[in-house]
Design a protein around this motif. Structure first.
Motif, PDB file in Angstrom:
ATOM      1  N   UNK A 135      48.837  32.513  56.344  1.00 11.69           N
ATOM      2  CA  UNK A 135      50.229  32.605  55.913  1.00 11.69           C
ATOM      3  C   UNK A 135      50.353  33.209  54.519  1.00 11.69           C
ATOM      4  N   UNK A 136      49.215  33.556  53.904  1.00 12.59           N
ATOM      5  CA  UNK A 136      49.247  34.147  52.566  1.00 12.59           C
ATOM      6  C   UNK A 136      48.045  35.049  52.384  1.00 12.59           C
ATOM      7  N   UNK A 137      48.151  35.899  51.378  1.00 15.38           N
ATOM      8  CA  UNK A 137      47.050  36.795  51.066  1.00 15.38           C
ATOM      9  C   UNK A 137      45.835  36.008  50.589  1.00 15.38           C
ATOM     10  N   UNK A 138      46.063  34.920  49.863  1.00 10.95           N
ATOM     11  CA  UNK A 138      44.957  34.107  49.362  1.00 10.95           C
ATOM     12  C   UNK A 138      44.141  33.529  50.515  1.00 10.95           C
ATOM     13  N   UNK A 139      44.814  33.063  51.559  1.00 12.21           N
ATOM     14  CA  UNK A 139      44.100  32.530  52.713  1.00 12.21           C
ATOM     15  C   UNK A 139      43.272  33.615  53.395  1.00 12.21           C
ATOM     16  N   UNK A 140      43.850  34.805  53.525  1.00 12.51           N
ATOM     17  CA  UNK A 140      43.123  35.912  54.144  1.00 12.51           C
ATOM     18  C   UNK A 140      41.911  36.304  53.306  1.00 12.51           C
ATOM     19  N   UNK A 141      42.097  36.329  51.996  1.00  5.60           N
ATOM     20  CA  UNK A 141      41.002  36.705  51.099  1.00  5.60           C
ATOM     21  C   UNK A 141      39.864  35.679  51.186  1.00  5.60           C
ATOM     22  N   UNK A 148      35.115  43.477  55.192  1.00  3.56           N
ATOM     23  CA  UNK A 148      36.220  44.295  55.697  1.00  3.56           C
ATOM     24  C   UNK A 148      37.087  43.493  56.668  1.00  3.56           C
ATOM     25  N   UNK A 149      38.387  43.732  56.626  1.00  2.00           N
ATOM     26  CA  UNK A 149      39.275  43.010  57.541  1.00  2.00           C
ATOM     27  C   UNK A 149      40.530  43.804  57.829  1.00  2.00           C
ATOM     28  N   UNK A 167      36.882  48.507  53.255  1.00  2.00           N
ATOM     29  CA  UNK A 167      35.959  48.208  52.160  1.00  2.00           C
ATOM     30  C   UNK A 167      36.183  46.798  51.605  1.00  2.00           C
ATOM     31  N   UNK A 168      36.937  45.999  52.294  1.00  2.00           N
ATOM     32  CA  UNK A 168      37.291  44.684  51.778  1.00  2.00           C
ATOM     33  C   UNK A 168      38.636  44.744  51.070  1.00  2.00           C
ATOM     34  N   UNK A 169      39.272  43.606  50.911  1.00  2.00           N
ATOM     35  CA  UNK A 169      40.605  43.569  50.337  1.00  2.00           C
ATOM     36  C   UNK A 169      40.570  43.851  48.842  1.00  2.00           C
ATOM     37  N   UNK A 170      41.327  44.845  48.371  1.00  3.79           N
ATOM     38  CA  UNK A 170      41.340  45.144  46.939  1.00  3.79           C
ATOM     39  C   UNK A 170      42.076  44.064  46.153  1.00  3.79           C
TER      40      UNK A 170
END
Length: 389
Positions: A135-141, A148-149, A167-170
């Motif tokens: 539900x958030x970018x932090x959770x995805x990171x 890579x995702x 290349x992974x989340x910037x």
């Protein structure tokens, strides 16, 4: 002479279906809630029917559809776009004497959900990439841990809002907009493939695989490179046949794939509706029989020619090739593909497409929305509850 009503007439796939049904002796009507001259102006179509928006006025949509079925003595209704969800939800309000090429609503909902589809895919052997809900970018990171995702809303279409981080989340990635649940998925490099199929009560009755060779940015493709023989891994057809049998699926069903080595594809997501694989079939190929459940075997395209939306290929595709220094390849690709808008003397759909585009552009300017939203917002379904019409 049997009569078919093809919905989503704004779409090239509806035009393709209309021509094939007419070629095989059907009387063809098309219907839509917005401009649909693309199909309506074809020589194959006898009647264009104006319908209410299934998203914004479902009760009137079903009333309009019921009246059209009765007035024109329709034997078969085929959706092509996301009106399929509304058609399935309210199927019981339509005449039982008319065949409607849709599956149960709950099945369509699970297939449309990019999260719930994952478990269905694993059960059928599709080897989908590892995924999780966020539900958030932090959770995805945190879940990706630098790997890579891909991030995508649970319900979306045409690759809109999808974020790809090979290349992974910037560190400067923007926060996720409030669009409900998001799916974080392992990124897999490889060859993109798409499959299109028709099933009836769990039997796979038509199947094709293609590579979306040219795209508008990262969205919809306009060049459909048919994959045959070793180019079309048998695992794809095996998966589709297994899944539709497990679900006792009826209707059109499509999948996006990634093949790292060309031979071991992994399924990414499902579109339980028509996609551009329809264009790969010849006019004489028995798709009408597949829709009526009367095909005695699985229909595959009878030739291997690529297909393209020629006006887009000759404009956006050419500019893209020139920027990339791939003019020779573009020339070769254009020469080995047939147009899906103009076939023989049936040329008016090209003009119809221009009229439709003008209408969509006017709507977009008036509403202050994107061209895509103007062209599809009246039929989109993003998982919300559908009350009885």
């Amino acid at each position: 002479m049997p009569k078919v009503l093809i919905l989503g007439a704004r779409a090239p796939v509806a035009l393709d279906h209309a021509r094939r049904f007419a070629h095989q002796g059907w009387t063809v009507c098309v219907g839509d809630s917005i401009s649909c001259r693309l199909s309506g102006w074809s020589q194959a179509v006898t009647t264009s029917i104006k319908l209410a928006s299934p998203r914004f006025d479902p009760a009137q949509f079903i009333t309009d559809l019921r009246q059209a079925i009765d007035r024109h003595a329709i034997d078969l209704v085929i959706p092509t776009c996301e009106e399929v969800f509304f058609l399935s939800r309210y199927r019981s309000a339509l005449p039982s004497s008319c065949r409607v090429a849709v599956s149960d609503f709950e099945i369509l909902r699970q297939l449309h959900s990019k999260w719930e589809f994952q478990s269905l895919a694993r059960t059928a052997g599709g080897q989908p990439p590892a995924s999780t809900l966020v539900s958030s970018l932090a959770q995805a990171r945190e879940w990706a841990a630098g790997k890579p995702l891909v991030l995508k809303p649970e319900f979306s279409r045409f690759g809109v809002h999808v974020r790809i981080y090979p290349q992974g989340m910037p560190s400067q990635a923007a926060e996720l907009p409030p669009m409900g649940r998001w799916v974080a998925q392992e990124y897999c490099a490889g060859i993109e493939l798409c499959s299109y199929s028709i099933a009836d009560q769990g039997r796979l009755l038509a199947h094709a695989v293609y590579r979306p060779a040219y795209r508008l940015h990262t969205s919809a493709s306009y060049y459909f490179d048919q994959q045959v023989g070793q180019q079309a891994p048998s695992a794809i057809q095996t998966f589709v046949a297994t899944l539709v049998q497990q679900l006792q699926f009826t209707g059109q069903i499509s999948f996006d794939w990634i093949a790292a080595d060309g031979q071991h594809p992994r399924v990414l997501e499902c579109n339980p509706r028509a996609i551009s694989g329809v264009h790969l079939f010849a006019m004489q190929d028995a798709l009408p029989a597949a829709f009526t459940g009367s095909a005695d075997q699985c229909v595959v395209p009878s030739n291997s020619r690529a297909r393209m939306i020629a006006p887009v290929m000759r404009s956006a595709g050419l500019l893209q090739a020139l920027r990339r220094g791939q003019f020779a390849g573009w020339c070769s690709d254009a020469a080995r593909a047939d147009d899906v808008l103009r076939i023989g003397s049936d040329a008016m759909p090209i003009l119809g497409a221009l009229v439709d585009m003008t209408s969509f552009t006017t709507t977009a300017l008036r509403r202050g929305c994107t061209l895509r939203e103007a062209a599809t917002s009246d039929i989109e379904w993003d998982g919300e509850e559908l009350a009885w019409a």
